[in-house]
Design an enzyme around this catalytic site. Structure first.
Site, mmCIF file in Angstrom:
data_model
loop_
_atom_site.group_PDB
_atom_site.id
_atom_site.type_symbol
_atom_site.label_atom_id
_atom_site.label_comp_id
_atom_site.label_asym_id
_atom_site.label_seq_id
_atom_site.Cartn_x
_atom_site.Cartn_y
_atom_site.Cartn_z
ATOM 1 N N HIS A 1 0.838 -1.206 0.000
ATOM 2 C CA HIS A 1 0.000 0.000 0.000
ATOM 3 C C HIS A 1 0.869 1.251 0.000
ATOM 4 C CE1 HIS A 1 -3.965 1.895 1.641
ATOM 5 N NE2 HIS A 1 -3.269 2.776 0.939
ATOM 6 N N PHE B 1 2.721 6.718 -5.104
ATOM 7 C CA PHE B 1 3.897 7.308 -5.732
ATOM 8 C C PHE B 1 3.577 8.553 -6.569
ATOM 9 C CE2 PHE B 1 6.565 3.149 -5.617
ATOM 10 C CZ PHE B 1 6.897 3.415 -4.301
ATOM 11 N N ASN C 1 -4.553 6.039 -7.458
ATOM 12 C CA ASN C 1 -5.085 7.407 -7.388
ATOM 13 C C ASN C 1 -4.040 8.423 -7.846
ATOM 14 O OD1 ASN C 1 -3.595 6.874 -5.069
ATOM 15 N ND2 ASN C 1 -4.845 8.187 -3.773
ATOM 16 N N HIS D 1 -10.714 0.503 0.784
ATOM 17 C CA HIS D 1 -10.689 1.660 1.688
ATOM 18 C C HIS D 1 -12.122 1.824 2.158
ATOM 19 C CE1 HIS D 1 -9.466 5.995 2.627
ATOM 20 N NE2 HIS D 1 -10.782 5.994 2.786
ATOM 21 N N ASN E 1 -5.981 9.535 6.884
ATOM 22 C CA ASN E 1 -7.290 8.930 6.641
ATOM 23 C C ASN E 1 -7.121 7.429 6.408
ATOM 24 O OD1 ASN E 1 -9.971 8.513 6.105
ATOM 25 N ND2 ASN E 1 -9.907 9.311 4.023
ATOM 26 N N ASP F 1 0.856 2.717 3.849
ATOM 27 C CA ASP F 1 0.012 3.772 3.278
ATOM 28 C C ASP F 1 0.861 5.028 3.051
ATOM 29 O OD1 ASP F 1 -2.129 5.198 2.275
ATOM 30 O OD2 ASP F 1 -3.082 5.527 4.223
#
Length: 424
Positions: free
Chosen positions: A58, A61, A92, A177, A276, A303
């Site tokens: 997870h 980049f 994302n 998520h 988050n 993350d």
């Protein structure tokens, strides 16, 4: 090309013992108590841990589209600095790689810019926020190792159910998520006494747990491998525990920051503590630790979420969510959990290398095994140092751990026998 690592504390075959390790032509070749130093390069690892390259499923980049935060090159160099040789990059970026052309370009970019093994997630839905599914089967054929809308929950149950059916049919992985947007309600911090004291809009814990409960039942019906990203609440740990007891194919990850910090560490309006899911209560943190110890939580994942300085210096209300983490993950986990006796070093390496590779069927990662690519890292466990902003190789220095003293200095990292990071 032959490289010999001598006198190592080698993590091999699920145990640590003093052995020599030979690498030939980029692959692990021999493990013995003593190997003759007939090699092109000999490294004396006396007193050092030699471990399989760490695996982080997870990371973010940011390239393409957000390269002021991070690039594939800086992100993979930072990963190597942290001892990682295989990572899963979330989709994302801008544009989201949600069709054959964009996904193919993303994979090509990863391959050309990465210093380590960068595996690419594909989005579950178009642009990660649509209710229309991405071309799941086509993206899997192009190399998507898993599917995620990380950063966004999937609010429509029918969308999630259909995605699970299609991902199960191709034996892939759905990584969620979990976030019900209506309960998240534009919050910036966990709902607790801390949010009240700071006067900040709060995030209801049910934003995570309610969607997780729904998804577990959908996973039961579809048989998909359902993986929960960055689990953060005591109720979520219990839901995953119950799902596993019921035989549902559910796994979970936790991030170092949720395992080490709670909202009691937030003393001021400092957005280096804004992530988050948010830092939860101390009771939640302790439940995460118990879940890590008893196997409810399968792995540690960072993350890693780098941001530019001007995106993190505006307080909780206006700053971006997320912290950088891949360079500090191992030393923080080692110092806070192994040196304190909470878990063993072998178990930590299982959580950060072997288990993530096994869960995601990564056959060439997570273990030192004869014939496999020689991905490994050399760590000085006895070296104490301070986490400093100037030592980060990531573009992002947005970390709440700057100033902490830790042990576990990454000295060298190798991918396919080639040194991709060396401490200067």
């Amino acid at each position: 090309m032959r490289t010999l690592i001598q006198n190592a504390k080698l993590y091999y075959d699920n145990k640590i013992s003093k052995q020599d390790l030979l690498i030939e032509d980029g692959k692990f070749s021999q493990v013995k108590d003593s190997i003759e130093p007939n090699a092109d390069s000999v490294i004396n690892a006396e007193g050092k841990l030699v471990a399989p390259g760490l695996v982080d499923v997870h990371v973010h980049f940011r390239e393409p589209g957000q390269t002021h935060k991070e690039t594939i090159q800086t992100g993979t160099l930072a990963s190597a600095h942290g001892g990682f040789t295989t990572v899963g990059a979330m989709p994302n970026v801008t544009p989201v790689p949600d069709d054959v052309e964009k996904f193919s370009k993303q994979v090509e970019l990863n391959n050309s810019e990465s210093l380590i093994n960068t595996l690419q997630y594909a989005p579950v839905t178009l642009d990660e926020i649509s209710t229309e599914l991405s071309p799941i089967e086509d993206l899997a054929k192009l190399g998507a190792f898993a599917f995620s809308n990380d950063g966004h929950g999937i609010d429509i149950a029918q969308t999630m159910f259909t995605a699970m059916e299609r991902i199960a049919a191709i034996n892939s992985h759905l990584c969620a998520h979990v976030e019900d947007q209506s309960l998240f309600n534009h919050g910036v911090i966990n709902r607790s006494k801390i949010s009240t004291r700071l006067g900040l809009p709060a995030i209801n814990q049910a934003a995570e747990t309610s969607q997780l409960a729904r998804d577990i039942l959908l996973a039961k019906d579809t048989g998909v491998h359902y993986h929960v990203c960055h689990i953060s609440t005591a109720d979520s740990v219990q839901l995953v525990r119950l799902a596993k007891d019921a035989g549902i194919n559910v796994t979970a990850e936790a991030s170092p920051h949720h395992l080490i910090l709670s909202d009691k560490n937030i003393q001021a309006d400092d957005a280096n503590f804004k992530m988050n899911p948010p830092l939860r209560t101390e009771n939640d943190r302790l439940a995460l630790v118990e879940g890590l110890k008893d196997g409810t939580i399968d792995m540690v994942a960072t993350d890693h979420a780098p941001h530019a300085k001007d995106e993190k210096n505006k307080g909780f209300l206006k700053s971006a969510f997320g912290i950088t983490g891949i360079e500090t993950s191992f030393p923080l986990m080692y110092s806070n959990f192994v040196e304190t006796g909470i878990i063993s070093l072998e178990y930590l390496l299982d959580l950060m290398a072997t288990k993530p590779a096994d869960v995601f069927n990564l056959r060439n990662a997570g273990k030192i095994e004869i014939g496999r690519p020689a991905d490994f890292t050399i760590i000085d466990l006895d070296s104490t140092y301070e986490i400093k902003e100037q030592d980060f190789l990531s573009k992002g220095v947005n970390s709440p751990f700057i100033g902490d003293e830790v042990n576990g200095l990454i000295e060298k990292t190798f991918v396919a026998g080639k040194c991709v990071y060396e401490k200067k």
